[in-house]
Design an enzyme around this catalytic site. Sequence first.
Site, short mmCIF file in Angstrom:
data_model
loop_
_atom_site.label_atom_id
_atom_site.label_comp_id
_atom_site.label_asym_id
_atom_site.label_seq_id
_atom_site.Cartn_x
_atom_site.Cartn_y
_atom_site.Cartn_z
CD1 TRP A 105 36.79 35.44 40.85
CD2 TRP A 105 38.79 36.39 41.19
NE1 TRP A 105 36.74 36.12 42.05
CE2 TRP A 105 37.95 36.70 42.28
CE3 TRP A 105 40.10 36.86 41.18
CZ2 TRP A 105 38.39 37.49 43.35
CZ3 TRP A 105 40.55 37.64 42.24
CH2 TRP A 105 39.69 37.94 43.32
CG ASP A 154 44.50 33.35 41.42
OD1 ASP A 154 44.67 32.95 42.59
OD2 ASP A 154 43.51 34.04 41.08
CE LYS A 156 37.85 31.13 47.43
NZ LYS A 156 36.69 31.69 46.84
N1 KET Z 1 41.55 33.91 42.72
C1 KET Z 1 40.48 33.20 42.30
C2 KET Z 1 40.62 32.38 41.07
C3 KET Z 1 39.30 33.24 43.04
O1 KET Z 1 38.28 32.52 42.61
C4 KET Z 1 39.22 34.04 44.19
C5 KET Z 1 37.95 34.15 44.93
C6 KET Z 1 40.37 34.74 44.58
C7 KET Z 1 41.51 34.65 43.82
C8 KET Z 1 40.43 35.61 45.79
O2 KET Z 1 40.10 35.08 46.95
P1 KET Z 1 40.55 35.73 48.36
O3 KET Z 1 39.33 35.66 49.18
O4 KET Z 1 41.00 37.15 48.08
O5 KET Z 1 41.66 34.89 48.81
N2 KET Z 1 36.84 33.81 44.44
C9 KET Z 1 35.52 33.75 45.08
C10 KET Z 1 35.20 34.89 45.99
C11 KET Z 1 35.34 36.26 45.39
O6 KET Z 1 34.89 36.51 44.27
O7 KET Z 1 35.91 37.12 46.08
C12 KET Z 1 34.47 33.54 44.00
O8 KET Z 1 34.80 33.50 42.80
O9 KET Z 1 33.29 33.37 44.36
#
Ligand code: KET
Length: 449
Positions: free
Chosen positions: A178, A259, A295
Amino acid sequence: MKSCLTSDRRLSILSGHLTTATIDKEGNSSSSSICFSPTSSSASDSSVFANLPRAPEDPILGVTVAYNKDPSPVKLNLGVGAYRTEEGKPLVLNVVRQAEKLLVNDRSRVKEYLPIVGLADFNKLSAKLILGADSPAILGNLVTTVQCLSGTGSLRVGAEFLARHYYQRTIYIPNPTWGNHGKIFTLAGLTVKTYRYYDPVTRGLNIQGLLEDLGSAPSGAIVLLHACAHNPTGVDPTLEQWEQIRRLMRSKRLLPFFDSAYQGFASGSLDEDAKSVRMFVADGGECFIAQSYAKNMGLYGERVGALSIVCKTADVATRVESQLKLVIRPMYSNPPIHGASIVSTILKDRNLYQEWTLELKAMADRIITMRKQLFDALRARGTPGDWSHIIKQIGMFTFTGLNTKQVAFMTREYHIYMTSDGRISMAGLSSRTVPHLADAIHAAVTTVV
Ligand code: KET
């Protein structure tokens, strides 16, 4: 002495981000891009920020910015990992609506500050969700959990804690991973290195490369692991491979930092998707876990998540928690109350919990159906290449293998928005839009090299 070293290190890292800025030991900065003349009310004077360069958009969230500007009626946003219904609309889970109703009707609820570590119930229930209700680590009070600002905030608090209190400052993250991981850990003051993860030839896990790279990491190094549904590749180790990774990491005293942003989204089962984490916790070693409810409960904008640190003794766990408070207090003081209240309302009520698992499974199943439909659509068009990875990969994303030029072509000609590494969010697709995507992929593959 230690804190002095830490702040020096942080300043030097920050200076790297300020293009040509230099920062002396007292924290005074001089730079060619930021002007330090006093502010003035005269319109004829140039702005103190006159030479500030425009920053690029975020590689993932910037895709949505571009999508929003496109007036085309056929445009499709497959950039950000956010779930959409068959109608292409964002989904608020039914259980979330029910929990919110209960919260609104409860007149005893107030809007006071939460403690620095967040809502106590939420923290206990979050640890149970990821570690399992009968986890010996929970029963032995070896876990400290703090409510943080979703997955990102949990990773950042964990990173800041490690930068302050852990002797090894190197963290290994998978290649690829990510996009925000590298930035989060670098800005916290850690040195980021990568380990091999994905093999573009097999479109699967490079387990040999992974074991070699972790095998040559310095003792004690931190290792970031995706608990399940690896982003962006959709490729997870099997349970046997997880066991190999665990044994190697423990023998080298590498510190696991999980994560967990997609629990329930890989297999549709919350317990199944937590197996990697539980395997590491069961051996009695230390472990960090960042959880997100963005999610799996669709609480994206509520920013609700948790950081758990599994320690070797209950006494260490309480001391770790006391230090986490010192990290959090000057960062954002204490976390927001609403999202965590929704989560704890659902997690502690047997019926709501049950209903949540069904809604989660339905989301996971719809994504799997989209995989099948896209695969079939490409086959029907005779699109050159082996597209079986679309159905083999796990979680929200397909790592298509399309290159940057092909992605740019699909955006330009078909108004399909995705990240430039060829990742598409399967959760943003519907039966109605699959043909359009398949046409675009077919055209990209057959006309753009
Ligand atoms: N870890 C991973 C692996 C991840 O894909 C995301 C979000 C997050 C943490 C953080 O999510 P939060 O909303 O802070 O709980 N990924 C998606 C959104 C982004 O980039 O913020 C994405 O990859 O599209």
